[in-house]
Design a protein around this motif. Structure first.
Motif, short mmCIF file in Angstrom:
data_model
loop_
_atom_site.label_atom_id
_atom_site.label_comp_id
_atom_site.label_asym_id
_atom_site.label_seq_id
_atom_site.Cartn_x
_atom_site.Cartn_y
_atom_site.Cartn_z
N ALA A 125 0.88 -1.15 0.29
CA ALA A 125 0.02 0.17 -0.01
C ALA A 125 0.88 1.47 -0.24
N TYR A 126 0.18 2.81 -0.40
CA TYR A 126 1.22 3.94 -0.64
C TYR A 126 -0.06 4.52 -0.36
N PHE A 127 -0.33 6.32 0.26
CA PHE A 127 -0.51 6.68 0.27
C PHE A 127 -0.25 8.02 0.06
N VAL A 128 -1.05 9.24 -0.69
CA VAL A 128 -0.55 9.98 -1.41
C VAL A 128 -1.63 11.15 -1.64
N PRO A 129 -1.42 12.20 -0.53
CA PRO A 129 -2.64 13.28 -1.00
C PRO A 129 -3.42 14.12 -1.71
N ALA A 130 -2.42 14.23 -2.69
CA ALA A 130 -2.48 14.75 -4.59
C ALA A 130 -3.46 15.80 -4.44
N PHE A 131 -3.60 17.11 -3.46
CA PHE A 131 -4.99 18.40 -3.35
C PHE A 131 -3.45 19.03 -4.00
N THR A 132 -2.65 19.86 -3.27
CA THR A 132 -2.37 20.76 -3.67
C THR A 132 -1.44 20.77 -5.04
N GLN A 133 -1.35 19.25 -6.36
CA GLN A 133 -0.73 18.99 -7.39
C GLN A 133 -2.10 19.10 -8.21
N ARG A 134 -3.27 19.28 -7.70
CA ARG A 134 -3.75 19.44 -8.32
C ARG A 134 -5.36 20.64 -8.66
N GLY A 135 -4.17 21.83 -7.77
CA GLY A 135 -4.81 23.01 -7.50
C GLY A 135 -5.94 23.72 -6.35
N LEU A 136 -6.27 22.56 -5.69
CA LEU A 136 -7.10 21.76 -4.14
C LEU A 136 -6.05 22.35 -3.14
N ASN A 137 -6.96 22.58 -1.78
CA ASN A 137 -6.34 23.03 -0.55
C ASN A 137 -6.39 22.17 -0.10
N ALA A 138 -6.23 21.70 1.22
CA ALA A 138 -6.17 20.05 1.68
C ALA A 138 -7.84 20.64 2.18
N GLU A 139 -8.50 19.05 1.40
CA GLU A 139 -9.80 18.66 1.27
C GLU A 139 -10.79 17.66 2.50
N TYR A 140 -12.13 18.03 2.85
CA TYR A 140 -12.96 17.06 3.09
C TYR A 140 -12.22 16.91 4.76
N GLY A 141 -11.31 18.21 5.38
CA GLY A 141 -11.10 17.61 6.69
C GLY A 141 -10.56 17.41 7.34
N THR A 142 -9.40 16.78 6.09
CA THR A 142 -7.76 16.74 5.97
C THR A 142 -6.90 17.04 7.07
N SER A 143 -7.56 18.53 6.88
CA SER A 143 -6.23 19.45 7.79
C SER A 143 -6.87 19.36 9.29
N TRP A 144 -7.16 19.10 9.52
CA TRP A 144 -8.33 18.26 10.88
C TRP A 144 -7.86 17.28 11.04
N LEU A 145 -7.66 16.23 10.49
CA LEU A 145 -7.75 15.14 10.94
C LEU A 145 -6.54 14.98 10.90
N LEU A 146 -5.43 15.05 9.61
CA LEU A 146 -4.02 14.38 10.15
C LEU A 146 -3.24 14.86 10.58
N PRO A 147 -3.26 16.21 11.25
CA PRO A 147 -2.45 16.91 12.87
C PRO A 147 -2.81 16.15 13.39
N ARG A 148 -3.48 15.57 14.00
CA ARG A 148 -4.92 14.71 15.34
C ARG A 148 -4.17 13.75 14.88
N MET A 149 -3.71 13.10 14.39
CA MET A 149 -3.37 11.35 13.53
C MET A 149 -2.06 11.76 13.51
N ILE A 150 -0.75 12.82 12.95
CA ILE A 150 0.04 12.49 12.94
C ILE A 150 1.30 13.42 13.46
N GLY A 151 0.61 14.42 13.99
CA GLY A 151 1.35 15.32 14.64
C GLY A 151 1.30 16.55 13.57
N GLN A 152 1.21 18.54 13.70
CA GLN A 152 1.13 19.24 12.89
C GLN A 152 2.08 19.47 11.58
#
Length: 269
Positions: A125-152
């Protein structure tokens, strides 16, 4: 039931498979509606205590299907999930939701993986956020969830760069709970889920899940008082008595099913 969603129920565990393997299970609104429909039914089904989410073939979910999105945009269609549900509707599911991440987990696929309470992953398995490369911000709460999971700072670096993260790093930083051999992923994930279904109180699991999410917004004393108030609810008192009896009598517990959502709202004024 859409052919794009497969389900299998055994021993209190519903395994849900995103079934577009030719597109690495790329997300469409139709796929999402079917998946969310399954979760809504599972939420109120007393025979279902835990849900495992995985993907067919080589991928978990490769993100939004760009071809389907382009076709919809070209036709002028404006599509949102059915029944007024958010694209992150899975985060409102009350029962344990366990991701079995079997391959590519990209963009919106990552959003759905983050909506899971626990994540087991294949060694490939592998993981890619891929938002900024598509001209998107951190969508759908990822900016809330990820800092709580892996640190800011880890979340900032990863969301900024959009780089590919392998499963070894994902396990090291706590994004996934366990790495499994590809051939063992589903068996190990379902075995863990079946243990929860057999040994844990559905009411206690649902309340614990809600506490984990809600206590981010509470101070310690308020969180402690909230936990105490939950423990005085009738369902908890009955299940606690059964938990003690089953331990003393050396037998599996016979806990109550989780009440339907309407009854659960009545239980928590």
């Amino acid at each position: 039931m859409s052919d794009e969603i497969l389900t299998d129920l055994a021993d209190g565990v519903l395994t849900v498979t995103l079934n577009r393997p030719d597109r690495l299970n790329a997300w469409t609104y139709e796929l999402g509606d079917s998946y969310f429909d399954v979760l809504d039914r599972a939420d109120d089904d007393p025979d279902i205590r835990v849900v495992v989410l995985t993907g067919a073939g080589r991928g978990f979910c490769s993100g939004l299907d760009m071809e389907a999105l382009s076709a919809a945009s070209a036709s002028g269609a404006r599509r949102t999930p059915a029944h007024g549900r958010r694209m992150t509707h899975a985060q409102s599911f009350r029962k344990p939701l366990i991701g079995a991440i079997n391959g590519a987990c990209v963009g919106f696929g990552l959003v759905q993986a983050l909506a899971c309470d626990i994540r087991f992953a294949s060694a490939s398995a592998y993981f890619v956020p891929a938002f900024t490369q598509r001209g998107l911000n951190a969508e759908y709460g990822t900016s809330w969830l990820l800092p709580r999971m892996i640190g800011q700072t880890r979340a900032a670096e990863w969301l900024f760069s959009g780089r590919r993260m392998d499963v070894s790093e994902a396990e090291r930083i706590g994004l996934v709970n366990r790495v499994c051999a590809a051939d063992d992923l589903i068996a190990e994930t379902v075995a863990y889920a079946r243990n929860l279904a057999a040994a844990a109180s559905p009411i206690a699991l649902a309340d614990t899940k809600a506490q984990i999410a809600g206590d981010w917004l509470r101070d310690r004393v308020t969180a402690e008082d909230h936990a105490k108030s939950l423990g005085h609810q009738p369902g908890h008192r009955v299940d606690f008595a059964e938990g003690v009896r089953s331990f003393v009598e050396r037998r599996p517990p016979q806990f109550q099913p989780l009440p339907p959502r309407s009854a659960d709202h009545d239980r928590h004024p």
